[in-house]
Design a protein around this motif. Structure first.
Motif, PDB file in Angstrom:
ATOM      1  N   UNK A   6       0.824  -1.206   0.000  1.00  0.00           N
ATOM      2  CA  UNK A   6       0.000   0.000   0.000  1.00  0.00           C
ATOM      3  C   UNK A   6       0.857   1.254   0.000  1.00  0.00           C
ATOM      4  N   UNK A   7       1.972   1.193   0.741  1.00  0.00           N
ATOM      5  CA  UNK A   7       2.846   2.361   0.829  1.00  0.00           C
ATOM      6  C   UNK A   7       3.485   2.684  -0.512  1.00  0.00           C
ATOM      7  N   UNK A   8       3.847   1.626  -1.264  1.00  0.00           N
ATOM      8  CA  UNK A   8       4.548   1.835  -2.523  1.00  0.00           C
ATOM      9  C   UNK A   8       3.597   1.944  -3.716  1.00  0.00           C
ATOM     10  N   UNK A   9       2.289   1.949  -3.454  1.00  0.00           N
ATOM     11  CA  UNK A   9       1.341   2.073  -4.555  1.00  0.00           C
ATOM     12  C   UNK A   9       1.452   3.463  -5.178  1.00  0.00           C
ATOM     13  N   UNK A  10       1.526   3.511  -6.508  1.00  0.00           N
ATOM     14  CA  UNK A  10       1.652   4.777  -7.220  1.00  0.00           C
ATOM     15  C   UNK A  10       0.628   4.814  -8.342  1.00  0.00           C
ATOM     16  N   UNK A  11       0.252   6.009  -8.793  1.00  0.00           N
ATOM     17  CA  UNK A  11      -0.724   6.122  -9.884  1.00  0.00           C
ATOM     18  C   UNK A  11      -0.225   5.433 -11.153  1.00  0.00           C
ATOM     19  N   UNK A  12      -1.152   4.914 -11.983  1.00  0.00           N
ATOM     20  CA  UNK A  12      -0.751   4.206 -13.214  1.00  0.00           C
ATOM     21  C   UNK A  12       0.097   5.064 -14.148  1.00  0.00           C
ATOM     22  N   UNK A  13      -0.255   6.363 -14.288  1.00  0.00           N
ATOM     23  CA  UNK A  13       0.515   7.216 -15.192  1.00  0.00           C
ATOM     24  C   UNK A  13       1.958   7.357 -14.720  1.00  0.00           C
ATOM     25  N   UNK A  14       2.115   7.559 -13.421  1.00  0.00           N
ATOM     26  CA  UNK A  14       3.467   7.685 -12.878  1.00  0.00           C
ATOM     27  C   UNK A  14       4.229   6.376 -13.009  1.00  0.00           C
ATOM     28  N   UNK A  15       3.522   5.265 -12.838  1.00  0.00           N
ATOM     29  CA  UNK A  15       4.174   3.966 -12.959  1.00  0.00           C
ATOM     30  C   UNK A  15       4.668   3.734 -14.382  1.00  0.00           C
ATOM     31  N   UNK A  16       3.849   4.108 -15.374  1.00  0.00           N
ATOM     32  CA  UNK A  16       4.275   3.954 -16.771  1.00  0.00           C
ATOM     33  C   UNK A  16       5.474   4.840 -17.080  1.00  0.00           C
ATOM     34  N   UNK A  17       5.466   6.055 -16.539  1.00  0.00           N
ATOM     35  CA  UNK A  17       6.607   6.949 -16.759  1.00  0.00           C
ATOM     36  C   UNK A  17       7.869   6.385 -16.116  1.00  0.00           C
ATOM     37  N   UNK A  18       7.719   5.809 -14.935  1.00  0.00           N
ATOM     38  CA  UNK A  18       8.871   5.208 -14.266  1.00  0.00           C
ATOM     39  C   UNK A  18       9.400   4.013 -15.049  1.00  0.00           C
ATOM     40  N   UNK A  19       8.493   3.216 -15.595  1.00  0.00           N
ATOM     41  CA  UNK A  19       8.923   2.080 -16.411  1.00  0.00           C
ATOM     42  C   UNK A  19       9.692   2.546 -17.637  1.00  0.00           C
ATOM     43  N   UNK A  20       9.200   3.614 -18.264  1.00  0.00           N
ATOM     44  CA  UNK A  20       9.876   4.136 -19.454  1.00  0.00           C
ATOM     45  C   UNK A  20      11.264   4.664 -19.101  1.00  0.00           C
ATOM     46  N   UNK A  21      11.354   5.418 -18.009  1.00  0.00           N
ATOM     47  CA  UNK A  21      12.657   5.937 -17.581  1.00  0.00           C
ATOM     48  C   UNK A  21      13.602   4.798 -17.215  1.00  0.00           C
ATOM     49  N   UNK A  22      13.053   3.787 -16.565  1.00  0.00           N
ATOM     50  CA  UNK A  22      13.880   2.643 -16.177  1.00  0.00           C
ATOM     51  C   UNK A  22      14.406   1.915 -17.408  1.00  0.00           C
ATOM     52  N   UNK A  23      13.540   1.749 -18.418  1.00  0.00           N
ATOM     53  CA  UNK A  23      13.962   1.062 -19.642  1.00  0.00           C
ATOM     54  C   UNK A  23      15.079   1.827 -20.341  1.00  0.00           C
ATOM     55  N   UNK A  24      14.944   3.162 -20.408  1.00  0.00           N
ATOM     56  CA  UNK A  24      16.001   3.964 -21.037  1.00  0.00           C
ATOM     57  C   UNK A  24      17.297   3.885 -20.242  1.00  0.00           C
ATOM     58  N   UNK A  25      17.170   3.923 -18.927  1.00  0.00           N
ATOM     59  CA  UNK A  25      18.364   3.843 -18.088  1.00  0.00           C
ATOM     60  C   UNK A  25      19.070   2.505 -18.264  1.00  0.00           C
ATOM     61  N   UNK A  26      18.297   1.424 -18.281  1.00  0.00           N
ATOM     62  CA  UNK A  26      18.884   0.100 -18.434  1.00  0.00           C
ATOM     63  C   UNK A  26      19.515  -0.071 -19.814  1.00  0.00           C
ATOM     64  N   UNK A  27      18.881   0.514 -20.834  1.00  0.00           N
ATOM     65  CA  UNK A  27      19.444   0.422 -22.176  1.00  0.00           C
ATOM     66  C   UNK A  27      20.773   1.169 -22.257  1.00  0.00           C
ATOM     67  N   UNK A  28      20.810   2.359 -21.654  1.00  0.00           N
ATOM     68  CA  UNK A  28      22.064   3.100 -21.636  1.00  0.00           C
ATOM     69  C   UNK A  28      23.151   2.366 -20.877  1.00  0.00           C
ATOM     70  N   UNK A  29      22.778   1.745 -19.760  1.00  0.00           N
ATOM     71  CA  UNK A  29      23.751   0.979 -18.992  1.00  0.00           C
ATOM     72  C   UNK A  29      24.255  -0.215 -19.788  1.00  0.00           C
TER      73      UNK A  29
END
Length: 338
Positions: A147-170
């Motif tokens: 419950x504490x780590x629950x985040x809105x769907x839009x923010x979650x999608x943005x985080x996934x996108x940022x994470x994917x770009x970060x992992x690709x760069x790494x």
């Protein structure tokens, strides 16, 4: 807190009558010692008397240090041992004389209520005091963490996108490990020809003796098996290293790691007659595992797992990566090395 706020209000109300410099001590007139506190806690929580044993501070510090190393969630710290036998009697004369203040609450009176709240709902009590609630109610802690780590769907999608770009760069910044792995595969595939594995027909008396005593395949045949194993494994390592260049092919890194583990044991399985070939397989196998999993980071790790800053997984009462968990493995490694 109520007593402190009351004292501050009295200071503000009497600021014109107080000296320019007004040092004042605030506290309870009846201070509990650590020994009294421990005995009362034992009686209130467990309904039993706790015996207190006196030990040298050096031994106590050593025990606290060990607990700190083995348990990252430990509360007691070595510096606390130094003040464990301190007992402060506060001079409250200034507070009484100039402020007309005295504490209305005391730990001795409040302790039964504090313990009653703990026993009534340990999970809520631990959370309210910012402690590891999983120690007393792991199922509730897991639900609360989600419950504490629950985040809105839009923010979650943005985080996934940022994470994917970060992992690709790494991934692209670590391509050198795959080139190096490919080079190791090339060396492994050509090593049998460098060592003359396929041309060797004579072997030492020690190799012949072991072959006869153990009833093994002929040394020349085992040598050939080891050589072809290196050629095939070297070719596969190069192929999987090439596939690993793409961030979508995390499976290829795992495949190379499996080959690396196989190389670590292949020399033993085939009873490799050549010490050079055996050592080469061990070295290449260890390097392949390191270059495919340890250095570039294991493929397939979830974003949630990588971004979670807590040490204790939800529902766990301890961190599975502490020294307490690692020391047995380290000890076994030392024993195996010796």
């Amino acid at each position: 807190m109520e007593d402190l706020l009351d004292a501050i209000e009295r200071v503000i109300d009497r600021r014109r009558d107080l000296p320019t410099e007004f040092p004042v001590l605030l506290g309870e007139a009846d201070v509990m010692t650590y020994d009294e506190l421990q005995r009362d806690l034992g009686r209130l929580i467990h309904d039993e008397a706790w015996a207190t044993h006196t030990i040298p501070k050096t031994a106590a510090k050593a025990g606290v240090w060990a607990e700190t190393v083995l348990d990252e969630d430990a509360f007691i710290r070595p510096w606390m041992v130094d003040i464990s036998d301190d007992h402060y009697e506060l001079d409250l004369t200034a507070a009484r004389t100039h402020l007309g203040w005295s504490s209305r609450h005391s730990l001795r009176q409040s302790l039964p209520d504090i313990v009653a709240g703990l026993k009534a709902d340990p999970f809520a009590w631990y959370r309210a005091n910012k402690l590891n609630a999983a120690r007393v109610a792991d199922d509730k802690a897991e639900v609360a963490a989600s419950e504490t780590h629950a985040i809105p769907p839009e923010q979650h999608r943005a985080m996934l996108s940022d994470h994917a770009r970060s992992m690709q760069g790494m991934h692209f910044s670590m391509l050198w490990v795959h080139w190096l792995t490919m080079g190791l595969g090339l060396w492994l595939a050509t090593a049998p020809f460098v060592f003359g594995v396929f041309d060797q027909t004579e072997f030492s008396s020690a190799v012949q003796s072991v072959t006869e005593d153990r009833g093994l395949w002929p040394a020349a045949f085992r040598n050939t098996l080891t050589g072809w194993n290196d050629v095939i494994c070297g070719g596969l390592i190069m192929v999987f290293a090439a596939f690993s260049m793409s961030p979508r092919n995390g499976w290829a890194q795992w495949a190379n790691a499996v080959i690396g583990v196989w190389l670590l044991g292949a020399g033993i399985l085939f009873w490799a007659p050549s010490a050079a070939v055996y050592s080469n397989d061990m070295l290449v196998g260890a390097l392949v595992v390191a270059l495919t999993l340890l250095i570039p980071m294991m493929p397939g790790m979830s974003m949630e797992g990588m971004m979670d800053e807590t040490d204790t997984p939800p529902g766990w009462t301890y961190c599975p990566s502490t020294y307490l968990q690692r020391i047995p493995i380290i000890a076994l490694g030392v024993v195996g090395w010796c």
